[in-house]
Scaffold this motif. Structure first.
Motif, PDB file in Angstrom:
ATOM      1  N   THR A   2       4.438 -34.665 -23.508  1.00 43.63           N
ATOM      2  CA  THR A   2       3.388 -33.655 -23.679  1.00 43.63           C
ATOM      3  C   THR A   2       2.051 -34.112 -23.119  1.00 43.63           C
ATOM      4  OG1 THR A   2       4.502 -33.004 -25.733  1.00 43.63           O
ATOM      5  CG2 THR A   2       2.267 -32.143 -25.353  1.00 43.63           C
ATOM      6  N   LEU A   3       1.572 -35.263 -23.544  1.00 46.02           N
ATOM      7  CA  LEU A   3       0.246 -35.714 -23.110  1.00 46.02           C
ATOM      8  C   LEU A   3       0.219 -36.030 -21.626  1.00 46.02           C
ATOM      9  CD1 LEU A   3      -0.920 -37.934 -26.104  1.00 46.02           C
ATOM     10  CD2 LEU A   3      -1.375 -35.520 -25.648  1.00 46.02           C
ATOM     11  N   CYS A   4       1.349 -36.467 -21.078  1.00 43.45           N
ATOM     12  CA  CYS A   4       1.426 -36.685 -19.630  1.00 43.45           C
ATOM     13  C   CYS A   4       1.215 -35.368 -18.896  1.00 43.45           C
ATOM     14  CB  CYS A   4       2.781 -37.297 -19.269  1.00 43.45           C
ATOM     15  SG  CYS A   4       3.090 -37.448 -17.480  1.00 43.45           S
ATOM     16  N   GLN A   5       1.816 -34.284 -19.402  1.00 45.23           N
ATOM     17  CA  GLN A   5       1.634 -32.980 -18.762  1.00 45.23           C
ATOM     18  C   GLN A   5       0.180 -32.527 -18.833  1.00 45.23           C
ATOM     19  OE1 GLN A   5       4.965 -31.305 -21.127  1.00 45.23           O
ATOM     20  NE2 GLN A   5       5.694 -30.412 -19.211  1.00 45.23           N
ATOM     21  N   PHE A   6      -0.492 -32.735 -19.967  1.00 49.30           N
ATOM     22  CA  PHE A   6      -1.902 -32.364 -20.078  1.00 49.30           C
ATOM     23  C   PHE A   6      -2.751 -33.181 -19.106  1.00 49.30           C
ATOM     24  CE2 PHE A   6      -0.820 -29.898 -23.700  1.00 49.30           C
ATOM     25  CZ  PHE A   6      -1.909 -29.085 -23.985  1.00 49.30           C
ATOM     26  N   ARG A   7      -2.471 -34.485 -19.021  1.00 46.12           N
ATOM     27  CA  ARG A   7      -3.264 -35.331 -18.111  1.00 46.12           C
ATOM     28  C   ARG A   7      -3.081 -34.898 -16.669  1.00 46.12           C
ATOM     29  NH1 ARG A   7      -1.220 -39.526 -21.408  1.00 46.12           N
ATOM     30  NH2 ARG A   7       0.334 -39.992 -19.797  1.00 46.12           N
ATOM     31  N   ASN A   8      -1.834 -34.628 -16.289  1.00 49.63           N
ATOM     32  CA  ASN A   8      -1.579 -34.331 -14.888  1.00 49.63           C
ATOM     33  C   ASN A   8      -1.987 -32.917 -14.492  1.00 49.63           C
ATOM     34  OD1 ASN A   8       0.182 -36.568 -13.281  1.00 49.63           O
ATOM     35  ND2 ASN A   8       0.570 -36.698 -15.493  1.00 49.63           N
ATOM     36  N   TYR A   9      -1.935 -31.974 -15.409  1.00 48.67           N
ATOM     37  CA  TYR A   9      -2.380 -30.619 -15.099  1.00 48.67           C
ATOM     38  C   TYR A   9      -3.902 -30.478 -15.188  1.00 48.67           C
ATOM     39  CZ  TYR A   9       2.140 -28.153 -14.860  1.00 48.67           C
ATOM     40  OH  TYR A   9       3.375 -27.677 -14.469  1.00 48.67           O
ATOM     41  N   LEU A  60      -0.101 -24.235 -20.720  1.00 52.51           N
ATOM     42  CA  LEU A  60      -0.591 -25.218 -21.682  1.00 52.51           C
ATOM     43  C   LEU A  60      -1.369 -24.481 -22.760  1.00 52.51           C
ATOM     44  CD1 LEU A  60      -1.951 -27.912 -19.201  1.00 52.51           C
ATOM     45  CD2 LEU A  60       0.325 -27.775 -20.195  1.00 52.51           C
ATOM     46  N   THR A  61      -1.130 -24.833 -24.004  1.00 49.87           N
ATOM     47  CA  THR A  61      -1.874 -24.222 -25.106  1.00 49.87           C
ATOM     48  C   THR A  61      -2.414 -25.306 -26.026  1.00 49.87           C
ATOM     49  OG1 THR A  61       0.114 -23.975 -26.478  1.00 49.87           O
ATOM     50  CG2 THR A  61      -0.505 -22.109 -25.098  1.00 49.87           C
ATOM     51  N   ARG A  62      -3.606 -25.043 -26.479  1.00 46.12           N
ATOM     52  CA  ARG A  62      -4.219 -25.892 -27.505  1.00 46.12           C
ATOM     53  C   ARG A  62      -4.616 -24.972 -28.655  1.00 46.12           C
ATOM     54  NH1 ARG A  62      -8.947 -27.416 -30.001  1.00 46.12           N
ATOM     55  NH2 ARG A  62      -9.284 -29.669 -30.272  1.00 46.12           N
ATOM     56  N   GLU A  63      -4.033 -25.199 -29.815  1.00 43.99           N
ATOM     57  CA  GLU A  63      -4.365 -24.385 -30.983  1.00 43.99           C
ATOM     58  C   GLU A  63      -4.851 -25.285 -32.104  1.00 43.99           C
ATOM     59  OE1 GLU A  63      -2.622 -20.720 -33.714  1.00 43.99           O
ATOM     60  OE2 GLU A  63      -1.217 -22.011 -32.624  1.00 43.99           O
ATOM     61  N   GLU A  64      -5.974 -24.932 -32.657  1.00 45.77           N
ATOM     62  CA  GLU A  64      -6.530 -25.675 -33.789  1.00 45.77           C
ATOM     63  C   GLU A  64      -6.693 -24.723 -34.958  1.00 45.77           C
ATOM     64  OE1 GLU A  64     -10.298 -28.590 -34.988  1.00 45.77           O
ATOM     65  OE2 GLU A  64     -10.185 -27.661 -33.000  1.00 45.77           O
ATOM     66  N   GLN A  77      13.317 -22.158 -21.815  1.00 43.15           N
ATOM     67  CA  GLN A  77      12.118 -22.968 -21.639  1.00 43.15           C
ATOM     68  C   GLN A  77      12.278 -24.320 -22.316  1.00 43.15           C
ATOM     69  OE1 GLN A  77       8.855 -20.754 -23.386  1.00 43.15           O
ATOM     70  NE2 GLN A  77       9.169 -21.611 -25.406  1.00 43.15           N
ATOM     71  N   SER A  78      11.656 -25.302 -21.711  1.00 42.12           N
ATOM     72  CA  SER A  78      11.512 -26.606 -22.337  1.00 42.12           C
ATOM     73  C   SER A  78      10.067 -26.712 -22.782  1.00 42.12           C
ATOM     74  CB  SER A  78      11.860 -27.724 -21.351  1.00 42.12           C
ATOM     75  OG  SER A  78      11.664 -28.994 -21.947  1.00 42.12           O
ATOM     76  N   LEU A  79       9.877 -26.771 -24.074  1.00 45.52           N
ATOM     77  CA  LEU A  79       8.534 -26.775 -24.655  1.00 45.52           C
ATOM     78  C   LEU A  79       8.281 -28.141 -25.280  1.00 45.52           C
ATOM     79  CD1 LEU A  79       6.028 -24.995 -25.378  1.00 45.52           C
ATOM     80  CD2 LEU A  79       7.158 -24.550 -27.576  1.00 45.52           C
ATOM     81  N   THR A 108      -2.435 -28.504 -32.382  1.00 44.29           N
ATOM     82  CA  THR A 108      -1.162 -28.375 -31.678  1.00 44.29           C
ATOM     83  C   THR A 108      -1.421 -28.250 -30.193  1.00 44.29           C
ATOM     84  OG1 THR A 108      -0.246 -27.179 -33.583  1.00 44.29           O
ATOM     85  CG2 THR A 108       0.996 -27.082 -31.522  1.00 44.29           C
ATOM     86  N   ARG A 109      -0.841 -29.170 -29.430  1.00 44.60           N
ATOM     87  CA  ARG A 109      -0.918 -29.100 -27.972  1.00 44.60           C
ATOM     88  C   ARG A 109       0.493 -28.964 -27.425  1.00 44.60           C
ATOM     89  NH1 ARG A 109      -4.433 -34.427 -27.273  1.00 44.60           N
ATOM     90  NH2 ARG A 109      -3.524 -34.736 -29.339  1.00 44.60           N
ATOM     91  N   SER A 110       0.697 -27.897 -26.629  1.00 46.22           N
ATOM     92  CA  SER A 110       2.035 -27.593 -26.130  1.00 46.22           C
ATOM     93  C   SER A 110       1.997 -27.371 -24.622  1.00 46.22           C
ATOM     94  CB  SER A 110       2.607 -26.339 -26.796  1.00 46.22           C
ATOM     95  OG  SER A 110       2.744 -26.523 -28.189  1.00 46.22           O
ATOM     96  N   ALA A 111       3.058 -27.792 -23.969  1.00 44.69           N
ATOM     97  CA  ALA A 111       3.228 -27.566 -22.525  1.00 44.69           C
ATOM     98  C   ALA A 111       4.589 -26.933 -22.299  1.00 44.69           C
ATOM     99  CB  ALA A 111       3.105 -28.874 -21.757  1.00 44.69           C
ATOM    100  N   ARG A 112       4.578 -25.805 -21.568  1.00 43.64           N
ATOM    101  CA  ARG A 112       5.796 -25.017 -21.390  1.00 43.64           C
ATOM    102  C   ARG A 112       6.208 -24.975 -19.936  1.00 43.64           C
ATOM    103  NH1 ARG A 112       4.821 -18.768 -21.865  1.00 43.64           N
ATOM    104  NH2 ARG A 112       4.363 -19.042 -19.642  1.00 43.64           N
TER     105      ARG A 112
END
Length: 961
Positions: free
Chosen positions: A562-569, A472-476, A369-371, A413-417
């Motif tokens: 990362t943020l590009c993936q969140f915006r586009n998804y 996509l995960t968002r952990e606070e 995976q590319s995370l 933490t914002r992650s895109a896998r």
């Protein structure tokens, strides 16, 4: 020669001590050559001016002055102490107060993201070390009691005192010792002082990162002044501010936090077959494998703002009022790109392993995976308080103090896998034609880093191959730690053998809370995946990734923004919280402490030998209330006589109370054998409380695979305790014997023997706890941590030597050194919660483990610090080398497996030049040897993680008036 192995070789332990003495002691006769020029200093000892009848006083400045101040403090304290003065702290190379503390005898720093974070004393862990601000307990954002020293700038402190032995008027909590950080008391300075410093920072590792600047800035300013306010007495003010904006380069290889024992005799196309604790202890062969591993490239930035202020008012000679405030705000960000092998236990074959279970070689298949991750931390600290000292009579003095401390740490933490798949993003078959890619793990070399080789048919740099399982995960995660405390002290001076009686009491209330909010969004539309994959690709962000690491063939892979993936998804960069912050990982712990003490100070003579010291008793009552959540389950009837369990999203609240009462006697005696020789004896009982996060009451229930079970107990795989609220403090009986020789103001030879006997270490135990699941009340065994009744001990020796060769002819008379060494030996035991010994809390029966236990957390057998300095006119050169041998480091919150840190040494250099009376230039290099941090798990030698930070360069200009 391997330093760690050299230190640990049998027979070398005490020969090293004797060898150090043989090097140091020949220096002493040479003092005779310079005795005449040092006569004025020798008459009264360190930091005491010679009498007018003896010789004129010699005034010294600079580094020589600050070392003399430290020696004087050490000599005149009743307890066994070491200290640093304000100027010495500022002159030492380092980013924070942590580097300065690590030069003190017996102190060792734990490195994280380059700089020191936590401090261990005498080879013991930060868990057993108490840190105070102006004698007050301070909060932390770690979830434990160890102050993050990287949070605080060294330039804004007045001094540091480490109490190696205890006395009754000190706050309880330091089995290893207590570190007191002192801020400035402006009326003590006697004159106005204005200082301004600007430093620029250069990090070579950042030059490898595309589009990043390797430069940073750090500015510090302080102002101290005193005023005569007429009938209102004297007023002093102190104000200091620092702003720092620097990068924190870091290149990482990391394995999972959970390791499994696998059976080499069974080769399966799935995950390896586990070997149970009992079977492994009985002799079934096994090897240790992680669940996953990753390579991490990241770019990190840190901004820190700190403000320290103090007001001191003396309306009369009998009243002294002090108010101080400390504030620090830290912003830290990591832009991470991970290449992950997520199934490293899958289809393992051709396995080779060592006799201890260390995995040496294996071939397997794993999903890749590319995370992409954006990690942001916001941490703020505010603390301070007010005190008033009132001298009611010439004999009676009353002191009252009120303090508050709060730390808030928020991690987002914002992650895109994206993962590998038999098809690429266009639907074409890949060369592997399988989700799982063949790989090889090879740790047979001499280096600490295993070599990971991926089947070359899978092009790691081809973004089209990371085409599936988008998530996509968002952990606070937020941790809040607050302490309110107040104390009242009374001292009464007396005549005769007892010179003073001190009585006092303290109340504190500490509240620690945390929440962990996780939002997970999956995406399985291949068309959308292809669109986002194409839109958010980016070139690998750096060159030379892990080029300094041994045997690493993976230097780049496909990465995404990362943020590009969140915006586009999702159409947004931040989807926000889940709306329900309840979680079994949450903590809500309140600790209430009442303490009182009585202490007598004495001074007399034993024959012709002056003796002074103190003895007393401190009584401490600690109460803990922990509120936690347990995940709710429904019992579903399958209609065929079987049941299954189903999570219902509800939580049950549980409250657990516990308390302890401890008595802490202490005794210190100091014998002035000659005006230059001091002998000290100390005996005391001390305590260290468990981390607040380790007192959490949460429980997580993991279900068995499948959907048909005869009863509720069969359907539960395990219940994991997030903490153990009933943990009691670690207690220790201690004895110290010290000898100190002060040939002159510039020199010190000291040795301290110490012994500690512990009762109540921590062991994994199985405790049956009641649970209500559906309408059924069931009792389920839960593995958690409990105090052990076993006894364990630590003994050791500290050696300190310092000397300035002022008796040498010019220009060599400016050469000097300060060196220290600590040796500790312990039989304390910490057991791996999954693979180590486990005890039934009811029967007391112990099931042997399959891997050996670790020692105390933070315990290093060898700790060394060497400081060489040279003053030539207006120039000062310093070289500081710090070494600590390997140690076990537990995870915050407990309940996880054993982790070891490899021994390491770092070298820092510093140069200062006084341009004018009020100006000087400084140049510093940190970690010039580029020493990595290496972690092993769950046995020593089995590499879990290694990090490279690179050296750091600082150049600065300071004005002081």
């Amino acid at each position: 020669m391997n330093i760690r192995k050299a230190f640990d070789r049998p027979g070398l332990r005490f020969r090293l001590m004797l060898g150090a003495a043989s090097i140091i002691l020949p220096v002493v006769p040479a003092y005779a050559q310079g005795q005449a020029q040092d006569q004025a200093q020798d008459q009264a000892g360190p930091q005491q001016a010679a009498s007018p009848d003896d010789a004129p006083a010699i005034v010294v400045t600079g580094l020589r002055e600050t070392l003399q101040t430290s020696f004087s403090t050490k000599r005149h304290e009743n307890a066994i102490v070491d200290s640093l003065s304000s100027k010495e702290i500022g002159d030492l190379p380092g980013q924070s107060i942590g580097e300065a503390i690590a030069t003190i005898t017996g102190a060792a720093a734990d490195r994280g993201n380059y700089g020191p974070t936590e401090i261990s004393l005498r080879g013991l862990g930060s868990l057993l070390t108490l840190t105070t601000f102006n004698g007050r307990e301070a909060t932390t954002g770690n979830g434990d009691r160890a102050i993050n020293f990287g949070q605080f700038p060294s330039e804004l402190f007045n001094g540091i005192t480490i109490y190696k032995s205890q006395q009754a008027n000190l706050i309880e909590g330091g089995v290893a010792g207590s570190i007191d950080l002192q801020t400035r008391r402006p009326l003590d300075y006697k004159k106005r002082q204005i200082t301004a410093e600007l430093k620029t920072n250069y990090n070579p590792y950042d030059d490898r990162v595309t589009g990043e600047s390797a430069w940073g800035l750090r500015g510090t300013a302080s102002y101290i002044d005193q005023f005569d306010v007429g009938d209102l007495g004297r007023l002093g003010v102190s104000f200091g501010v620092q702003r720092s904006s620097v990068s924190d380069p870091n290149e990482v290889y990391i394995g999972s936090g959970t390791w499994n024992a696998c059976n080499p005799a069974i080769v399966t196309s799935g995950n390896c077959t586990a070997v149970s604790r009992a079977a492994g202890a009985a002799g079934t062969p096994f090897y240790l494998a992680p669940n996953s591993l990753s390579f991490r490239q990241m770019t990190a930035h840190e901004e820190r703002n700190a403000v320290f202020g103090a007001v001191q008012w003396q309306p009369s000679s009998r009243i002294d009022v002090n108010i101080d405030v400390e504030y620090s705000k830290r912003k830290y960000q990591e832009d991470r790109h991970d290449l992950g092998l997520t199934e490293t236990r899958y289809n393992l074959h051709n396995v080779q392993y060592g006799p201890d279970g260390k995995l040496l070689y294996a071939q397997g298949n794993s999903t890749l995976q590319s995370l992409s991750t954006l990690f942001q931390r916001r941490e703020s600290y505010i603390g301070g308080g007010g005190s008033i000292a009132f001298r009611a009579t010439d004999r009676l003095k009353l002191t009252a103090d009120v303090s508050y401390s709060r730390t808030v740490r928020n991690d987002l933490t914002r992650s895109a896998r994206l993962r590998s798949d038999p098809l690429d993003i266009y639907g074409n078959k890949t060369a592997i034609n399988n989700q799982r890619v063949p790989y090889t793990y090879d740790a047979r070399g001499d280096g600490f880093g295993p070599t990971i080789t991926v089947d070359p048919r899978f092009n790691l740099n081809d973004p089209t191959l990371f085409s599936d399982d988008a998530q996509l995960t968002r952990e606070e995660l937020q941790k809040t730690d607050r302490i309110f405390a107040t104390r009242l002290d009374l001292s009464y001076k007396m005549d005769g053998f007892l010179s003073e009686i001190d009585v006092g009491g303290r109340y504190s209330r500490r509240h620690y809370s945390s929440f962990d909010d996780l939002v997970t969004i999956t995406q399985d539309d291949r068309t959308v995946d292809a669109s986002v994959n194409t839109a958010c690709r980016q070139p690998f962000p750096q060159t030379g990734f892990l080029s300094d690491a041994p045997g690493n063939p993976i230097t780049s892979w496909a990465t995404f923004n990362t943020l590009c993936q969140f915006r586009n998804y999702l159409g947004t960069e931040d989807p926000g919280r889940s709306g329900d912050l309840r979680s079994i990982a949450n903590a809500d712990v309140t600790e209430t402490v009442w303490a009182g003490y009585v202490m007598a100070q004495y001074a007399s003579k034993l024959g012709k030998t002056p003796v002074r010291g103190n003895f007393g008793l401190r009584v401490v009552r600690t109460g803990v209330r922990s509120i936690g959540l347990r995940s709710g389950l429904d019992v579903i009837n399958n209609g065929d006589g079987t049941i299954r369990l189903q999570e219902n999203g509800n939580f049950d609240t549980v409250t657990i109370d516990s308390s302890s009462l401890r008595f802490l006697p202490s005794f210190n005696a100091n014998f002035e054998v000659t005006p230059k020789v001091m002998l000290r004896v100390a005996g005391y009982r001390s305590m260290s409380r468990p981390s607040p996060s380790a007192l959490s009451a949460g429980r997580e229930i993991t279900l068995q695979d499948g959907s048909s079970f005869a009863n509720v107990q069969d359907a539960i795989s395990q219940i994991v305790a997030n903490g153990s609220p009933r943990l009691k403090p670690i207690m220790s009986w201690n004895g110290d014997l010290a000898a100190e020789f002060y040939p002159n103001r510039d020199s010190l030879l000291a040795a301290t023997l110490y012994y500690k006997q512990f009762s109540g270490g921590y062991i994994p135990v199985v405790i049956n706890e009641p649970f209500q699941i559906g309408a059924q009340n069931v009792s389920v065994p839960v593995v958690q941590t409990q105090n052990s009744s076993a006894k364990s001990r630590v003994y050791g020796i500290e050696l300190t030597a310092a000397h300035r060769f002022s008796w040498l002819p010019k220009p060599l008379d400016g050469l000097g050194f300060k060196t220290s060494y600590n040796y500790a030996d312990s039989n304390f035991r910490n057991y791996d919660i999954s693979l180590g010994d486990v005890t039934d809390a009811v029967t007391g029966a112990t099931t042997p483990g399959m891997i050996p236990p670790a020692g105390l957390s933070g315990y290093s057998k060898h700790v060394f610090s060497g400081q060489l300095y040279y003053q030539l006119g207006k120039a000062t050169f310093q070289a500081i080398y710090r070494y600590r041998s390997s140690y076990y480091q537990d995870f915050v919150g407990s309940g996880q497996q054993l982790r070891y840190v490899r021994g390491n040494g770092t070298l820092d250099l510093s140069f200062a030049y006084q341009i004018a009376k009020q100006a000087d230039f400084r140049f510093q290099i940190l970690n010039i040897t580029n020493t990595p941090k290496v972690d092993y798990m769950p046995i020593y030698g089995s590499t879990r993680e290694y990090q490279y930070f690179g050296p750091q360069f600082f150049a600065g200009y300071r004005l002081h008036f």
